[in-house]
Design a protein around this motif. Structure first.
Motif, short mmCIF file in Angstrom:
data_model
loop_
_atom_site.label_atom_id
_atom_site.label_comp_id
_atom_site.label_asym_id
_atom_site.label_seq_id
_atom_site.Cartn_x
_atom_site.Cartn_y
_atom_site.Cartn_z
N GLU A 174 12.12 -3.56 8.55
CA GLU A 174 10.83 -3.70 9.22
C GLU A 174 10.35 -2.36 9.75
OE1 GLU A 174 8.87 -6.49 12.74
OE2 GLU A 174 10.73 -7.10 11.76
N GLU A 175 11.29 -1.56 10.24
CA GLU A 175 10.94 -0.23 10.79
C GLU A 175 10.32 0.66 9.72
OE1 GLU A 175 12.17 4.08 11.55
OE2 GLU A 175 13.06 2.69 10.10
N LEU A 176 10.90 0.66 8.50
CA LEU A 176 10.34 1.46 7.41
C LEU A 176 8.94 0.94 7.06
CD1 LEU A 176 10.65 3.66 5.20
CD2 LEU A 176 11.48 1.84 3.70
N CYS A 177 8.79 -0.37 6.99
CA CYS A 177 7.48 -0.95 6.64
C CYS A 177 6.40 -0.51 7.63
CB CYS A 177 7.56 -2.47 6.61
SG CYS A 177 8.57 -3.11 5.25
N GLU A 178 6.71 -0.54 8.90
CA GLU A 178 5.73 -0.15 9.91
C GLU A 178 5.29 1.29 9.72
OE1 GLU A 178 7.65 -0.98 13.59
OE2 GLU A 178 7.34 -3.17 13.47
N ARG A 179 6.25 2.16 9.46
CA ARG A 179 5.95 3.59 9.31
C ARG A 179 5.17 3.86 8.02
NH1 ARG A 179 11.23 6.42 9.16
NH2 ARG A 179 10.02 8.35 9.36
N VAL A 180 5.59 3.23 6.93
CA VAL A 180 4.91 3.43 5.65
C VAL A 180 3.49 2.86 5.70
CG1 VAL A 180 4.90 2.75 3.21
CG2 VAL A 180 7.02 3.53 4.27
N ASN A 181 3.34 1.67 6.28
CA ASN A 181 2.02 1.05 6.35
C ASN A 181 1.05 1.87 7.20
OD1 ASN A 181 2.91 -1.03 4.73
ND2 ASN A 181 3.37 -2.41 6.42
N LYS A 182 1.56 2.47 8.26
CA LYS A 182 0.72 3.35 9.09
C LYS A 182 0.26 4.55 8.29
CE LYS A 182 0.73 5.68 13.61
NZ LYS A 182 0.43 7.07 13.20
N ALA A 183 1.19 5.15 7.54
CA ALA A 183 0.83 6.31 6.71
C ALA A 183 -0.18 5.92 5.64
CB ALA A 183 2.09 6.90 6.07
N PHE A 184 0.03 4.74 5.05
CA PHE A 184 -0.90 4.26 4.01
C PHE A 184 -2.30 4.06 4.59
CE2 PHE A 184 -2.95 0.67 1.80
CZ PHE A 184 -3.03 1.20 0.52
N ASP A 185 -2.37 3.41 5.77
CA ASP A 185 -3.67 3.14 6.40
C ASP A 185 -4.39 4.43 6.79
OD1 ASP A 185 -3.31 0.43 6.12
OD2 ASP A 185 -2.53 0.12 8.16
N GLU A 186 -3.62 5.48 7.03
CA GLU A 186 -4.20 6.78 7.37
C GLU A 186 -4.54 7.61 6.14
OE1 GLU A 186 -1.28 8.55 9.92
OE2 GLU A 186 -1.85 7.36 11.68
N GLY A 187 -4.28 7.06 4.96
CA GLY A 187 -4.62 7.75 3.72
C GLY A 187 -3.65 8.84 3.32
N ARG A 188 -2.43 8.75 3.82
CA ARG A 188 -1.42 9.77 3.49
C ARG A 188 -0.91 9.59 2.07
NH1 ARG A 188 -2.96 12.91 7.56
NH2 ARG A 188 -2.82 11.81 9.57
N ASN A 189 -0.29 10.64 1.56
CA ASN A 189 0.32 10.60 0.23
C ASN A 189 1.71 9.97 0.35
OD1 ASN A 189 1.36 11.07 -2.31
ND2 ASN A 189 0.78 13.23 -2.40
N ILE A 190 1.89 8.78 -0.20
CA ILE A 190 3.18 8.10 -0.18
C ILE A 190 3.92 8.46 -1.48
CG2 ILE A 190 4.39 5.89 0.05
CD1 ILE A 190 2.54 6.40 2.39
N CYS A 191 5.09 9.07 -1.34
CA CYS A 191 5.84 9.54 -2.50
C CYS A 191 7.14 8.75 -2.64
CB CYS A 191 6.15 11.03 -2.38
SG CYS A 191 7.09 11.69 -3.76
N ALA A 192 7.33 8.11 -3.78
CA ALA A 192 8.59 7.42 -4.08
C ALA A 192 9.53 8.42 -4.73
CB ALA A 192 8.34 6.24 -5.01
N VAL A 193 10.71 8.58 -4.16
CA VAL A 193 11.70 9.49 -4.74
C VAL A 193 12.62 8.66 -5.64
CG1 VAL A 193 13.51 11.17 -4.30
CG2 VAL A 193 11.54 11.02 -2.75
N GLY A 194 12.22 8.56 -6.91
CA GLY A 194 13.03 7.85 -7.89
C GLY A 194 12.47 6.50 -8.28
N THR A 195 12.82 6.07 -9.49
CA THR A 195 12.36 4.78 -10.00
C THR A 195 12.98 3.61 -9.25
OG1 THR A 195 14.07 4.95 -11.71
CG2 THR A 195 11.83 5.63 -12.33
N SER A 196 14.17 3.80 -8.67
CA SER A 196 14.77 2.70 -7.90
C SER A 196 13.94 2.42 -6.65
CB SER A 196 16.22 3.03 -7.52
OG SER A 196 16.31 4.16 -6.66
N VAL A 197 13.44 3.45 -6.01
CA VAL A 197 12.56 3.27 -4.85
C VAL A 197 11.27 2.58 -5.29
CG1 VAL A 197 11.14 4.49 -3.14
CG2 VAL A 197 13.51 5.20 -3.54
#
Length: 350
Positions: A241-264
């Motif tokens: 849940e902690e990761l989701c909150e941080r990622v969703n905040k970054a997404f809502d702010e228009g940040r560049n979300i980078c997946a490191v690897g196909t497993s991610v």
């Protein structure tokens, strides 16, 4: 899409059998999706493409020494056992692959270690190659695991054509690996050094971790031409849940979300909503991603150069665009990039 569309001629000498001297000094191809431009860089220069508050997501799974070599009772025939997952810690039951499989029957005993200090009994034939083993050990579970892993070796891919050595214990593992359970290293993360992670922090680039225990599914042959009929192996994952909150905040702010690897990327796409928000989840995923596919959350992908016909290549083309990525692979071959888990990296960005 058809399986045959993912064929390309990969020269044997371009398959990396050993890692680069330094983690962050592999080569980096940068592929710009919008323009099709290709740049040739060194991996530690990757941060030049990101700014403060952009968000990297890593896989913190830890590879365990899954490959064991033992001998069959009576005949002494050498048997290779590949540990897949622990089924029951109290009874020391493991789901394994055995090679050569045809020589093993229920009730056979296998002996491991220089002094045959570990014995296992075959108790089930689950598939044509798979088996369930019960290790016969009376001591505490932690003591058993320590002995088991001391006998095993790191499961570097067979395409490297060699046995694992002491360097692989360090290098076939991400520096941030903590959650034991993988038999395949998340290769994109292998390029990140402590120095590079520190530079990320100094630049103000945010990052977080999910866990997906990479299995052997990526290396299994696909035996159907129509990719919609292929079923990929399930892999266990966890997104907090902690990761989701941080990622969703970054997404809502228009940040560049980078997946490191196909497993991610697979884990994220298993739980992301149509609006681009990530949901916490623990469980298993058998999500098979191939073109055409639309990504909402993830804006950038770091990945290695994959083998022909592999599901990892298919996922990469889904993210970067089939024509662009396949063209980039030809450029990589012409420029003699290194392929595979110990090979060079590609960054796909808008």
């Amino acid at each position: 899409m058809k399986l045959s569309q993912f064929k390309f001629n990969l020269p044997e000498e371009l398959i990396a059998k050993y890692p680069a001297k330094y983690r962050d000094e592999s080569r980096l191809m940068v592929l710009h999706k919008r323009s099709g431009e290709i740049e040739h860089r060194i991996f530690k220069e990757i941060l030049e493409y990101f700014k403060e508050k952009d968000f990297f997501i890593f896989n913190d799974t830890k590879v365990f020494p899954a490959r064991l070599f033992g001998n069959k009772e009576k005949t002494g025939a050498q048997i290779e056992v590949f540990l897949l997952r622990e089924l029951n810690p109290n009874q020391h039951l493991w789901d394994v692959l055995v090679n050569p499989a045809r020589k093993i029957r229920i009730g056979n005993k296998l002996y491991f270690g220089e002094n045959e200090e570990l014995v296992a009994e075959v108790i089930d034939n689950t598939t044509s190659r798979g088996r369930t083993l019960r290790f016969l050990y009376d001591g505490p579970h932690e003591e058993f695991k320590k002995l088991l892993f001391s006998i095993g070796e790191m499961p570097i891919p067979e395409y490297m054509g060699r046995h694992a050595d002491s360097d692989d214990e360090l290098r076939y593992q991400n520096i941030f690996a903590v959650n034991e359970g993988a038999v395949v290293a998340p290769a994109a993360g292998l390029h990140f050094s402590r120095e590079l992670m520190k530079r990320m922090e100094i630049k103000g680039i945010d990052y977080g971790f999910l866990t997906l225990h990479n299995g052997l599914g990526a290396y299994r042959d696909i035996d159907v031409e129509d990719l919609t009929k292929h079923k990929i192996d399930s892999e266990q994952f966890s997104i907090s849940e902690e990761l989701c909150e941080r990622v969703n905040k970054a997404f809502d702010e228009g940040r560049n979300i980078c997946a490191v690897g196909t497993s991610v990327l697979r884990a994220l796409e298993t739980t992301v909503t149509p609006s681009g928000h990530l949901k916490p989840k623990e469980g298993w995923t058998n999500k098979f991603i191939f073109p055409p596919y639309e990504f909402v959350l993830t804006k950038s992908l770091v990945t290695n150069f994959h083998m022909p016909y592999s599901t990892l290549l298919m996922m990469t083309t889904a993210f970067g665009g089939y024509d662009l990525v396949m063209n980039a692979y030809q450029v990589a071959i012409d420029e003699k990039y290194r392929f595979g888990a110990y090979g060079d990296a590609m960054l796909i960005i808008d």
